[in-house]
Each structure stands twice: as C-alpha cells, then as structure tokens.
Scaffold this motif. Sequence first.
Motif, PDB file in Angstrom:
ATOM      1  N   SER A 129      51.818  44.256  67.447  1.00  0.00           N
ATOM      2  CA  SER A 129      51.055  45.508  67.477  1.00  0.00           C
ATOM      3  C   SER A 129      50.829  46.057  66.076  1.00  0.00           C
ATOM      4  O   SER A 129      49.834  46.749  65.818  1.00  0.00           O
ATOM      5  CB  SER A 129      51.761  46.541  68.359  1.00  0.00           C
ATOM      6  OG  SER A 129      52.969  46.983  67.761  1.00  0.00           O
ATOM      7  N   LEU A 149      47.057  44.097  74.597  1.00  0.00           N
ATOM      8  CA  LEU A 149      48.405  44.593  74.327  1.00  0.00           C
ATOM      9  C   LEU A 149      48.936  45.385  75.514  1.00  0.00           C
ATOM     10  O   LEU A 149      50.106  45.253  75.895  1.00  0.00           O
ATOM     11  CB  LEU A 149      48.385  45.460  73.065  1.00  0.00           C
ATOM     12  CG  LEU A 149      49.739  45.945  72.543  1.00  0.00           C
ATOM     13  CD1 LEU A 149      50.583  44.771  72.056  1.00  0.00           C
ATOM     14  CD2 LEU A 149      49.549  46.955  71.413  1.00  0.00           C
ATOM     15  N   LEU A 439      48.874  37.400  70.153  1.00  0.00           N
ATOM     16  CA  LEU A 439      49.098  38.139  71.391  1.00  0.00           C
ATOM     17  C   LEU A 439      48.738  37.290  72.596  1.00  0.00           C
ATOM     18  O   LEU A 439      49.491  37.225  73.585  1.00  0.00           O
ATOM     19  CB  LEU A 439      48.266  39.422  71.366  1.00  0.00           C
ATOM     20  CG  LEU A 439      48.327  40.329  72.582  1.00  0.00           C
ATOM     21  CD1 LEU A 439      49.749  40.768  72.866  1.00  0.00           C
ATOM     22  CD2 LEU A 439      47.429  41.543  72.364  1.00  0.00           C
TER      23      LEU A 439
END
Length: 453
Positions: A129, A149, A439
């Motif tokens: 993040s 996310l 991610l």
Amino acid sequence: MAAATASALSVRSWLALLAAVLALAGAAVLPASAFAQDTSPANRLFVQAMQIIRQADATYDVQEESRLLKDADRIFNEIIIKYPDSALAVQLVTNQFVGDFDFFEFRARVKALVCNEALSSLCFLHRISDFLPPVEAPVSTARWDWLSLAVAYHHLGDTARAREIMAPFVSAVRRGVTSTDAGEDLFVSRALALMGQTQLALEITRQFPDCSTRIYNLADIAKAAAWRGDTATTDRLAEEAKQYAASHACSWELGLVAQTLLRAGKEAPARTLFLNTVENQFSRFQEKKGDCCPPELAVAAADLGDPNLALRLLRTVQEDNPWTVPAVLGRLSRRGNGALAAAYTEQMDDPDLKAEALAELIDAALTRNDRAGAEELMGRLKRLAADDRERRPVLLAQRAKAERVLYNDDRWRATFQTALNVTDRASNFIRRDAGAPLLAALVRIETGLPMLD
C-alpha cells in the motif's frame, strides 16, 4: 465635609461598578467552567493514552509495544465515540496535531504493527500500500490499484480496512464523479462483487447503458458468483449479458459474453457465438476493413480449446494487451496443450511477462497432474530470475507465486519479501509501477484466484 461625602460616594460607586463587573464575569465564566467539566473526561482519557504511548516507546518487547499501542488506539476511539462534541474529539477525527502529538502518524504506526510478523501476508499488503500512488481527496477517479487493495484486505480478513478504502469509491460512483464520457465505473462494481456485495454491484452496473461497462461488469460479477459456487446467479447473469449484447448491438464485447456463457456451463451457445464473432471480426481485419479483435476473443478461443486460432488471435492482440499472453497460454496448457504453450514463451522478450506466463504454466501443469513438467518449468523460471541483474520485483513476485503452487509451503514468503525489499530500494518510478502487479500476485497466491485482474 462635602468633599469627604463626595469621596465616599465615589468609592461606593466604584465598588458597585466592580461588583457588577465581577457578576458579569462570573456569568461569563460559568458556561466555560461547565464546558471544562463536560470535556475533562476526554482530556483525562487523552492523558492516559499518552502515558501508555510513552510506555510503548520505552519497551524493547515487540509484543508489549504492540499491546500498549493498541490500548492507546482504543482509548482515542473512545474519546471520539463518547465525547464527539469535545474539541479534542474534533482534533482527533480530523487528524490534527494535539500539541506536538501527530495523531495521523500514530495511526500509521498502529497499522504498521502487522509487520511485527514480517513474513505475514498482512504485512506484505501494508508494505504494498505504501508503493501505490495516494488517492486524491475527494475521489474523482476509480483507481484499479486501490480497489484491488480493498479486495485483498477483504479476503485476508481485515474487512474494516476494506470498507474504509472502498466506501469513497462507491460514493463517487453514485455521485457520478468517476464516470467518463462512456459512463464507465472502472472496476467499482467488480470489486464490490468480489467482496460479496453482489446486489449493490448490480445496482451500480445497471445504471450504465454503454456496452463496455455493462458487459464487462456483468461478466465479472458472474465470475465472482461462479467462484462462490452460486451457479444460479452465474447462469442468470450470463443470459443477461447475452441478451443485453444482442439488444444493444454490442459487438466488441462478444468474446467476453462467450466466456461467461461457457463459465455458466452453456458450451453450445458459447461456441456458436464465438465462431460467428470470429468470422465477422477476424475476417474483416484480415481483409483490412477494420480493427482486429478484442483481446477477450483470444481468451475465449483458448477457453473453447482451439489452440491454433487462440495463438493466431493472441499474436494479433498481445502488443496492445500483453495481459492476454499468460491468460491464453495458461488456458491452453490446462486443456492439454502445455508443450505448445511452453514453446510460445521461448519467443517472449519481456522478463516480467515471461515470468508471469511461466508461473501460469506451472499452475496449469499441476492441474493436469504433470509434476515433472511443472518442475522443468520452475527450473526455467529460476534461471530467468537468476539471470535478471536488475532484480525486477515483479519477476520475483511471479517466482513466489509459482513456489506457492508447486511446493505448497511457505518458502514463497521469503521470495516475496525480497521482491518488496527490492521495490523499497528502487526509484519512485519503479515503486509506482510495481505496486499493482505485486498486489495482484499476492492476491493470487492467497486466494488461488486472479480476482480483480
């Protein structure tokens, strides 16, 4: 005598005036005193929390530090909830400094506690993040990376954090501020579906009349339903996508409709739609009468088991849509064309893309119970990583993804941590570009599903 009397009157007048002033002052001070009494519990709690933070700063024990910081955070939340009218609560909820105390920095420190376990997936997620470019406030663009996310946090168990990220994007779509001229919601509905909010995802999707938004969203919501084992919803949405495409002349999205029909178990109509679409679109391109095919058509060809056509279509679309390469090759390999798919990777130049394709082929080989083939492909991936002098983080993440499916243990975590460490030391440009692929790889590792690809 007269002078003395006048002097006495003057003193009495002055005393009367003083009494009046004090009375007025008392009246003015009283509400402030009452206010101080009302907010003093908030102040006491704040002092208590600060004392706990100082204890946390003074300990060498990681677990004790974590416990103390969480206790302080709980007290700050209590101030906000129980004393919302206090100036202190306003300062905290708006991330203002209280004296020299930075509440925003404290909250960041609490979130970082997940990295007390440096090899945990939540720590990996927290670190990723930090690589993502920040979201503008207020939200004006539906960001694929931050929506991914949110999906990742949801599936890794931190649903509160997932909702915190997701809510502003949902609000922005409802207000219409993330819409383009075509009306796209850009992944918001699909992210909601992956977080189990199917009805809300459909409500948003059906507000957009354009073919691209409607069909892509319906297809992804159907896919999420299929992953949950909800065959009824998958079937219903596949039919809705087919009917909408027919009634609104949606031609570019027909490859996606064919995939959705196939996912719903409707192989015959899927094959018919696919063949008609290929005949119309690919033949027109070969005759130089228009653009070629949507990338989803190449994926549909692989899904339907036509390797030659799938590779012809892939060669046509892969330059503008490189994501199709691992998607098509993985599907071909799962349907028994592993050697053909592996040979295709030999001509690939991009190390990151080649690594992703090899990781897909390893997964496909294991799906076919071809352990030896998977080991051979893993050897190629390891050599690719060893020869990579640039230490590409995405390549390392793909190696970690392959290690997870091949060895079914936690050795992938050290590889993935290395990928994050490399990204940490890289330039801002590389950090920005690596965040979303890292991610995607982590979500695939943890769920076994591509999620918001």
